[in-house]
Design a protein around this motif. Structure first.
Motif, PDB file in Angstrom:
ATOM      1  N   PHE A   1       0.825  -1.206   0.000  1.00 38.78           N
ATOM      2  CA  PHE A   1       0.000   0.000   0.000  1.00 38.78           C
ATOM      3  C   PHE A   1       0.861   1.258   0.000  1.00 38.78           C
ATOM      4  N   VAL A   2       1.896   1.292   0.818  1.00 36.67           N
ATOM      5  CA  VAL A   2       2.744   2.489   0.907  1.00 36.67           C
ATOM      6  C   VAL A   2       3.455   2.738  -0.421  1.00 36.67           C
ATOM      7  N   CYS A   3       4.008   1.687  -1.036  1.00 38.92           N
ATOM      8  CA  CYS A   3       4.706   1.862  -2.312  1.00 38.92           C
ATOM      9  C   CYS A   3       3.761   2.374  -3.391  1.00 38.92           C
ATOM     10  N   ASN A   4       2.582   1.786  -3.484  1.00 37.43           N
ATOM     11  CA  ASN A   4       1.629   2.223  -4.501  1.00 37.43           C
ATOM     12  C   ASN A   4       1.083   3.615  -4.220  1.00 37.43           C
ATOM     13  N   ALA A   5       0.953   3.952  -2.939  1.00 39.24           N
ATOM     14  CA  ALA A   5       0.491   5.301  -2.605  1.00 39.24           C
ATOM     15  C   ALA A   5       1.504   6.353  -3.038  1.00 39.24           C
ATOM     16  N   PHE A   6       2.784   6.086  -2.821  1.00 42.93           N
ATOM     17  CA  PHE A   6       3.808   7.033  -3.254  1.00 42.93           C
ATOM     18  C   PHE A   6       3.880   7.109  -4.779  1.00 42.93           C
ATOM     19  N   LEU A   7       3.698   5.971  -5.444  1.00 41.79           N
ATOM     20  CA  LEU A   7       3.675   6.008  -6.913  1.00 41.79           C
ATOM     21  C   LEU A   7       2.492   6.838  -7.414  1.00 41.79           C
ATOM     22  N   ALA A   8       1.344   6.702  -6.746  1.00 42.94           N
ATOM     23  CA  ALA A   8       0.175   7.494  -7.139  1.00 42.94           C
ATOM     24  C   ALA A   8       0.428   8.981  -6.937  1.00 42.94           C
ATOM     25  N   LEU A   9       1.084   9.335  -5.821  1.00 43.67           N
ATOM     26  CA  LEU A   9       1.400  10.744  -5.581  1.00 43.67           C
ATOM     27  C   LEU A   9       2.348  11.292  -6.650  1.00 43.67           C
ATOM     28  N   ALA A  10       3.255  10.431  -7.134  1.00 46.00           N
ATOM     29  CA  ALA A  10       4.251  10.887  -8.111  1.00 46.00           C
ATOM     30  C   ALA A  10       3.680  10.960  -9.523  1.00 46.00           C
ATOM     31  N   TYR A  11       2.867   9.960  -9.914  1.00 46.85           N
ATOM     32  CA  TYR A  11       2.431   9.860 -11.310  1.00 46.85           C
ATOM     33  C   TYR A  11       1.044  10.452 -11.576  1.00 46.85           C
ATOM     34  N   TYR A  12       0.257  10.623 -10.547  1.00 45.49           N
ATOM     35  CA  TYR A  12      -1.099  11.153 -10.763  1.00 45.49           C
ATOM     36  C   TYR A  12      -1.373  12.348  -9.843  1.00 45.49           C
ATOM     37  N   PRO A  13      -0.593  13.414  -9.971  1.00 43.37           N
ATOM     38  CA  PRO A  13      -0.815  14.569  -9.090  1.00 43.37           C
ATOM     39  C   PRO A  13      -2.177  15.219  -9.323  1.00 43.37           C
ATOM     40  N   GLY A  14      -2.755  15.028 -10.517  1.00 40.65           N
ATOM     41  CA  GLY A  14      -4.060  15.623 -10.785  1.00 40.65           C
ATOM     42  C   GLY A  14      -5.149  15.089  -9.885  1.00 40.65           C
ATOM     43  N   ARG A  15      -5.006  13.851  -9.452  1.00 44.60           N
ATOM     44  CA  ARG A  15      -5.995  13.282  -8.535  1.00 44.60           C
ATOM     45  C   ARG A  15      -5.926  13.911  -7.150  1.00 44.60           C
ATOM     46  N   PHE A  16      -4.859  14.652  -6.900  1.00 38.75           N
ATOM     47  CA  PHE A  16      -4.698  15.322  -5.608  1.00 38.75           C
ATOM     48  C   PHE A  16      -4.685  16.832  -5.807  1.00 38.75           C
ATOM     49  N   LEU A  17      -5.464  17.274  -6.773  1.00 35.88           N
ATOM     50  CA  LEU A  17      -5.704  18.697  -7.061  1.00 35.88           C
ATOM     51  C   LEU A  17      -4.426  19.431  -7.479  1.00 35.88           C
ATOM     52  N   ASN A  18      -3.385  18.687  -7.882  1.00 31.99           N
ATOM     53  CA  ASN A  18      -2.102  19.290  -8.278  1.00 31.99           C
ATOM     54  C   ASN A  18      -1.548  20.214  -7.192  1.00 31.99           C
ATOM     55  N   SER A  19      -1.888  19.892  -5.975  1.00 35.80           N
ATOM     56  CA  SER A  19      -1.451  20.719  -4.846  1.00 35.80           C
ATOM     57  C   SER A  19      -0.204  20.101  -4.221  1.00 35.80           C
ATOM     58  N   SER A  20       0.914  20.810  -4.310  1.00 37.01           N
ATOM     59  CA  SER A  20       2.150  20.294  -3.712  1.00 37.01           C
ATOM     60  C   SER A  20       2.034  20.200  -2.188  1.00 37.01           C
ATOM     61  N   ILE A  21       1.255  21.115  -1.599  1.00 36.90           N
ATOM     62  CA  ILE A  21       1.081  21.063  -0.140  1.00 36.90           C
ATOM     63  C   ILE A  21       0.310  19.806   0.257  1.00 36.90           C
ATOM     64  N   LEU A  22      -0.786  19.539  -0.461  1.00 32.81           N
ATOM     65  CA  LEU A  22      -1.578  18.346  -0.154  1.00 32.81           C
ATOM     66  C   LEU A  22      -0.766  17.079  -0.375  1.00 32.81           C
ATOM     67  N   ILE A  23      -0.024  17.046  -1.475  1.00 34.24           N
ATOM     68  CA  ILE A  23       0.804  15.865  -1.760  1.00 34.24           C
ATOM     69  C   ILE A  23       1.873  15.682  -0.685  1.00 34.24           C
ATOM     70  N   GLY A  24       2.474  16.799  -0.233  1.00 34.85           N
ATOM     71  CA  GLY A  24       3.482  16.706   0.822  1.00 34.85           C
ATOM     72  C   GLY A  24       2.909  16.200   2.132  1.00 34.85           C
ATOM     73  N   VAL A  25       1.730  16.716   2.501  1.00 32.87           N
ATOM     74  CA  VAL A  25       1.089  16.275   3.751  1.00 32.87           C
ATOM     75  C   VAL A  25       0.731  14.801   3.665  1.00 32.87           C
ATOM     76  N   LEU A  26       0.136  14.391   2.537  1.00 36.73           N
ATOM     77  CA  LEU A  26      -0.217  12.985   2.373  1.00 36.73           C
ATOM     78  C   LEU A  26       1.034  12.099   2.393  1.00 36.73           C
ATOM     79  N   GLY A  27       2.126  12.588   1.805  1.00 38.35           N
ATOM     80  CA  GLY A  27       3.365  11.822   1.840  1.00 38.35           C
ATOM     81  C   GLY A  27       3.870  11.616   3.257  1.00 38.35           C
ATOM     82  N   LEU A  28       3.798  12.666   4.068  1.00 33.78           N
ATOM     83  CA  LEU A  28       4.218  12.527   5.468  1.00 33.78           C
ATOM     84  C   LEU A  28       3.330  11.549   6.220  1.00 33.78           C
TER      85      LEU A  28
END
Length: 409
Positions: free
Chosen positions: A67-94
């Motif tokens: 799950f963790v590996c695929n979640a990080f891949l999703a954050l890297a390859y599909y930023p549009g699904r996370f509103l293209n927000s670097s802040i949101l992606i960073g928080v979710l990554g943490l």
């Protein structure tokens, strides 16, 4: 209850009491009564294996890692699904990284508890170290082995060429030029850095608390700047403009103000002046690092040894060289080796300032150019292997020094 009888040799109410069965009164202090021995308690048997707990823990680790590996891949390859927000992606990554690590170790502990207790007690330290060692293996050991393998392959790593890459780099005068520059960096930068750091640490220690803090802060401040940032700052000092025009470089501005001609500092090969000017930047960056560690070592010197030297009439200079210096020597060696290893891998300063032109090339910059500019992966790998061979003996010596320090504490 035992009954004591009067000693025949005594009379009156103060007659001594003797244990029963000792009619002579010669009591040797040993209790003749038989002692009751406690029955031997059997050793506590270890708890048996619990396969269900073991399987649950193993399955949980696999699912968590997936799950963790695929979640990080999703954050890297599909930023549009996370509103293209670097802040949101960073928080979710943490959240995913920290939470996934905690969950993974919880399942790991659960799996180990499923083993028999005696086996689990021996396994649990290694189990918790295993993820860290696995990351070291993946990101350090595997690339090292792969680089050594690629050094015997062609440019696109599809065919073995034996030692052709090594023959090519050893037959290239540019490689020997870069190697010579690395040795010059090794001979100058670590020694000067440690000397400046030691001098500042000793002199700052003589100041008052406020003066010491200000002096050390000023020397340590460049450590907050990256190598690229430092190269940009010093580029303003070494900048060159054609004669007759206003000089933006501080050094050339001073020279022209004194009536001299501006100099293209990065192009002056005489006596390796351009390389020496690049070394000044690194010394400026690392003097604060050396100063902090050496200052701590000086403050750790026992005050009674210094006072004993003063009582014997020794001067402050003699106290430093014969009392303080020997006690800070292990720290000085550690700082020297750390700076030396960094110098062997120097790349940023050279790449940003001269890119190896005018005889300023170093091994790391040569590797970068062969790999990303010339697309010669085989020769680039061979260059890195040479650098690795130079670094490994120094690393081994550093480990020995650290072990000696730990043994002397």
């Amino acid at each position: 209850m035992s009954t004591a009888i009067p000693n025949p040799g005594s009379s009156g109410p103060t007659a001594s009491l003797i244990p029963p069965g000792d009619a002579t009164g010669d009591y040797d202090g040993k209790d003749p009564r038989p002692h009751r021995q406690r029955p031997a308690t059997p050793e506590k048997a270890g708890s048996p294996a619990r396969p269900a707990r073991m399987l649950l823990g193993a399955a949980g680790m696999v699912i968590t890692a997936w799950f963790v590996c695929n979640a990080f891949l999703a954050l890297a390859y599909y930023p549009g699904r996370f509103l293209n927000s670097s802040i949101l992606i960073g928080v979710l990554g943490l959240v995913i990284g920290i939470g996934g690590s905690m969950l993974f170790f919880w399942f790991l502990n659960l799996c180990i508890e499923g083993f028999p207790s005696r086996l689990a007690e021996g396994l649990i330290p290694y189990a918790f170290l295993l993820p860290g060692f696995s990351l070291i293996g993946i990101f350090l050991l595997y690339p090292t082995i792969q680089t050594i393998v690629y050094s015997f392959a062609n440019d696109d790593s599809t065919q073995w060429v034996k030692f052709e890459n090594y023959q090519a780099i050893f037959g290239d005068p540019a490689f020997w030029q870069a190697l010579l520059n690395n040795f010059l960096w090794i001979a100058i930068v670590p020694a000067v850095t440690v000397a400046i750091g030691l001098a500042v640490a000793v002199l700052a220690d003589k100041l008052g608390p406020t003066g010491e803090k200000l002096a050390k802060s000023g020397i340590f401040l460049p450590m907050a700047i990256s190598f690229v940032g430092a190269a940009t700052v010093w580029g303003l000092i070494y900048a060159y403009d054609s004669p007759g025009s206003a000089q933006t470089g501080l050094l050339n501005a001073i020279i022209t103000a004194l009536g001299g001609d501006p100099q293209p500092w990065y192009q002056i090969e005489t006596a390796r002046l351009n390389s020496l000017l690049l070394m000044v930047i690194l010394i400026w960056l690392q003097a604060g690092f050396a100063m902090v560690l050496l200052s701590s070592a000086i403050k750790a010197v026992p005050e009674d040894t210094i006072e004993a030297g003063r009582m014997d009439g020794a001067s402050e200079t003699r106290i430093f060289w014969q009392i303080v210096f020997p006690q800070v020597w292990p720290t000085l060696v550690s700082v020297f080796i750390t700076v030396l290893i960094m110098v062997l891998k120097i790349f940023d300063l050279v790449y940003v300032t001269t890119n190896g032109l005018n005889k300023t090339d170093v091994i790391a910059n040569m590797f970068f150019r062969k790999l990303f500019v010339s697309q010669q992966a085989g020769q680039a790998s061979a260059v890195v292997v040479v650098l690795l061979i130079l670094v490994v003996p120094i690393l081994i010596y550093q480990v020995r020094v650290f072990r000696q320090q730990e043994a002397n504490r």
